[in-house]
Design a protein around this motif. Structure first.
Motif, short mmCIF file in Angstrom:
data_model
loop_
_atom_site.label_atom_id
_atom_site.label_comp_id
_atom_site.label_asym_id
_atom_site.label_seq_id
_atom_site.Cartn_x
_atom_site.Cartn_y
_atom_site.Cartn_z
N TYR A 165 0.82 -1.19 0.00
CA TYR A 165 0.00 0.00 0.00
C TYR A 165 0.86 1.26 0.00
N ARG A 166 0.28 2.31 -0.57
CA ARG A 166 0.86 3.64 -0.45
C ARG A 166 -0.11 4.48 0.37
N THR A 167 0.42 5.29 1.30
CA THR A 167 -0.42 6.00 2.25
C THR A 167 -0.49 7.48 1.94
N MET A 168 -1.71 8.00 2.03
CA MET A 168 -1.99 9.42 1.90
C MET A 168 -2.46 9.92 3.27
N THR A 169 -1.86 10.99 3.77
CA THR A 169 -2.18 11.50 5.11
C THR A 169 -3.02 12.76 5.00
N PHE A 170 -4.06 12.83 5.86
CA PHE A 170 -4.93 14.00 5.89
C PHE A 170 -4.89 14.63 7.27
N SER A 171 -4.94 15.95 7.31
CA SER A 171 -4.97 16.70 8.56
C SER A 171 -5.77 17.97 8.31
N LYS A 227 -22.35 10.52 -14.14
CA LYS A 227 -20.94 10.78 -14.39
C LYS A 227 -20.13 10.48 -13.14
N ARG A 228 -19.07 9.69 -13.30
CA ARG A 228 -18.25 9.30 -12.17
C ARG A 228 -16.82 9.77 -12.38
N ASN A 229 -16.31 10.47 -11.39
CA ASN A 229 -14.94 10.91 -11.45
C ASN A 229 -14.02 9.70 -11.63
N ARG A 230 -13.06 9.82 -12.55
CA ARG A 230 -12.20 8.68 -12.86
C ARG A 230 -11.43 8.20 -11.62
N SER A 231 -11.08 9.13 -10.74
CA SER A 231 -10.35 8.74 -9.54
C SER A 231 -11.19 7.86 -8.64
N ALA A 232 -12.53 8.00 -8.69
CA ALA A 232 -13.40 7.14 -7.90
C ALA A 232 -13.23 5.69 -8.34
N GLY A 233 -13.06 5.48 -9.64
CA GLY A 233 -12.83 4.14 -10.13
C GLY A 233 -11.49 3.59 -9.72
N TYR A 291 -7.78 13.62 11.54
CA TYR A 291 -6.55 13.01 11.04
C TYR A 291 -6.93 11.72 10.33
N GLY A 292 -6.40 11.51 9.13
CA GLY A 292 -6.73 10.32 8.38
C GLY A 292 -5.53 9.74 7.67
N LEU A 293 -5.47 8.41 7.61
CA LEU A 293 -4.46 7.70 6.84
C LEU A 293 -5.18 6.84 5.82
N LEU A 294 -5.05 7.21 4.55
CA LEU A 294 -5.70 6.49 3.47
C LEU A 294 -4.66 5.64 2.76
N MET A 295 -4.82 4.32 2.85
CA MET A 295 -3.85 3.38 2.28
C MET A 295 -4.43 2.76 1.02
N PRO A 310 -1.89 12.52 -7.77
CA PRO A 310 -2.45 13.87 -7.60
C PRO A 310 -3.95 13.91 -7.89
N PHE A 311 -4.42 13.10 -8.83
CA PHE A 311 -5.84 13.09 -9.17
C PHE A 311 -6.66 12.42 -8.05
N ILE A 312 -6.08 11.37 -7.46
CA ILE A 312 -6.76 10.70 -6.34
C ILE A 312 -6.87 11.65 -5.15
N ARG A 313 -5.78 12.37 -4.86
CA ARG A 313 -5.84 13.32 -3.75
C ARG A 313 -6.88 14.40 -4.02
N HIS A 314 -6.95 14.89 -5.24
CA HIS A 314 -7.93 15.92 -5.58
C HIS A 314 -9.35 15.38 -5.39
N PHE A 315 -9.57 14.13 -5.80
CA PHE A 315 -10.88 13.52 -5.64
C PHE A 315 -11.25 13.38 -4.17
N THR A 316 -10.33 12.86 -3.38
CA THR A 316 -10.63 12.67 -1.95
C THR A 316 -10.84 14.01 -1.26
N GLU A 317 -10.12 15.03 -1.66
CA GLU A 317 -10.32 16.36 -1.07
C GLU A 317 -11.71 16.90 -1.41
N ARG A 318 -12.18 16.62 -2.63
CA ARG A 318 -13.52 17.08 -3.02
C ARG A 318 -14.60 16.39 -2.19
N VAL A 319 -14.45 15.07 -2.01
CA VAL A 319 -15.43 14.33 -1.20
C VAL A 319 -15.40 14.83 0.24
#
Length: 384
Positions: A165-171, A227-233, A291-295, A310-319
């Motif tokens: 896994y690769r981890t994305m951190t949110f704060s 319409k579904r954002n590609r990053s959601a897929g 605080y979130g750790l998205l793996m 970068p597209f996945i991060r943008h998608f998660t930030e929008r949600v």
């Protein structure tokens, strides 16, 4: 004792509706139990030889990293003139107040008062020190009974150390009571809120279990159009290759933390794992820091995830932004009405409210006064 709700879900007969108001304390007036490990900063936000300000439920905390690399957490006030220690200067393994240079060790004891001579007034012992540990790229403190810190484990975050896994951190700061965040993640019936990002998603509650400290729900997610954002897929069963299938999502509140696992159809392990916690900042606990750790599982072609990151991060930030808009609106309604007027009909959410009530602690009558006194917002978004 764990209670399984799968039978009643299958029969389509919800439990008898419970009015959340009569005879029950208002959940938004229940505080987070301090006898757990809570992250209060990102590790990279506490640089060597520097001080950072943060808070837990109105208790202001100064974090500093000494010469050895260890992080210390002290009550954010000098015992002398009450000036915040977060304005101070790190000197080796001590923290000096910026005003008169009183030096504090990591245990909160005063190690030096530069100008104190024999016969001068007796100095105070120092300030409160919090047990502190670093893990998962976060700085955790134990704001409760310090004797319980040694026997209370840090939260388990499966997948964080895995090379799969690769981890994305949110704060992020969210201006709402932490309970709204628990409800938001567990109640996947709110997908209409995200229709502009994920299209039309049909969540089906397969089953859930509840116990004294936990609630766990399993949903089947099906994309039914729109319409579904590609990053959601990329985050779901379609994967990098874009194939279509359904996903099973398991969400769990294990007080005070939350986890989410998304398992694609025919897979035997999660493609996505989330760990999250919502740390109250102010004394009234109407603002929390999420605080979130998205793996995210790495695909066979690892470069593909690097390009998509970068597209996945943008998608998660929008949600997250849409969720934050909703929960902050809920908090504003509570503020205006002065009480919880929610008429919840989903038994799953009624159960998680029970867990948060019974494991939380009452907010004392001094909370409002303390919140007014603790007017600093230095802890908002410690790392941009």
């Amino acid at each position: 004792m764990t209670e399984n709700r799968s039978d009643e879900v299958a029969r389509g007969r919800p439990r008898e509706h419970r009015n959340p108001l009569p005879g029950l304390p208002d959940l938004r007036r229940v505080g987070a139990n301090p006898d757990f490990w809570y992250p209060v900063a990102l590790s990279r936000g506490v640089r060597s030889g520097r001080v950072a300000a943060t808070a837990f439920a109105g208790e202001r905390i100064a974090l500093f990293r000494g010469r050895s690399g260890a992080v210390h957490a002290l009550e954010d006030r000098c015992a002398h003139r009450q000036v915040p220690l977060s304005m101070g200067v790190v000197d080796g393994e001590t923290l000096r107040c910026c005003y008169h240079a009183w030096a504090y060790r990591g245990d909160g004891r005063i190690s030096q008062i530069p100008y104190l001579s024999k016969g001068d007034g007796r100095p105070p012992r120092g300030v409160r020190a919090y047990p502190v540990r670093e893990a998962y790229g976060l700085v955790f403190v134990f704001p409760g009974d310090p004797e319980r810190a040694a026997v209370t484990p840090l939260p388990d975050v499966p997948g964080f150390a895995s090379s799969k896994y690769r981890t994305m951190t949110f704060s992020r700061t969210v201006r709402c009571h932490y309970s709204f965040m628990h409800e938001n993640l567990l109640d996947m019936n709110h997908q209409f809120l995200h229709r502009g990002v994920v299209g039309r998603l049909q969540p089906k509650l397969l089953a859930y279990e509840s116990g004294p400290r936990s609630v766990e729900a399993r949903y089947l997610f099906t994309h039914t159009g729109g319409k579904r954002n590609r990053s959601a897929g990329l985050l779901a069963a379609e994967g990098i290759g874009g194939r279509a299938s359904s996903d099973v999502m398991t969400i769990r509140t294990e007080y005070p933390y939350q986890t989410l696992d998304l398992v694609p159809e025919k897979a035997d392990h999660p493609a996505l794992r989330l760990w999250a916690v919502y740390v109250p900042e102010d004394a009234e606990q109407r603002t929390c820091h999420a605080y979130g750790l998205l793996m995210i599982e790495k695909p066979r072609i690892s470069a593909a995830l690097h390009v998509a990151w970068p597209f996945i991060r943008h998608f998660t930030e929008r949600v997250f932004a849409e969720d934050r808009m909703a929960v902050e609106a809920e908090q504003r309604a509570w503020d205006e009405q002065g009480e919880d007027r929610n008429h919840e009909v989903f038994s799953l959410i009624l159960d998680v409210r029970d867990v948060l009530r019974t494991n939380g602690v009452p907010l004392g009558p001094a909370a409002t006064a303390n919140a007014r006194a603790c007017d600093t917002r230095a802890c908002d978004d410690l790392v941009p």
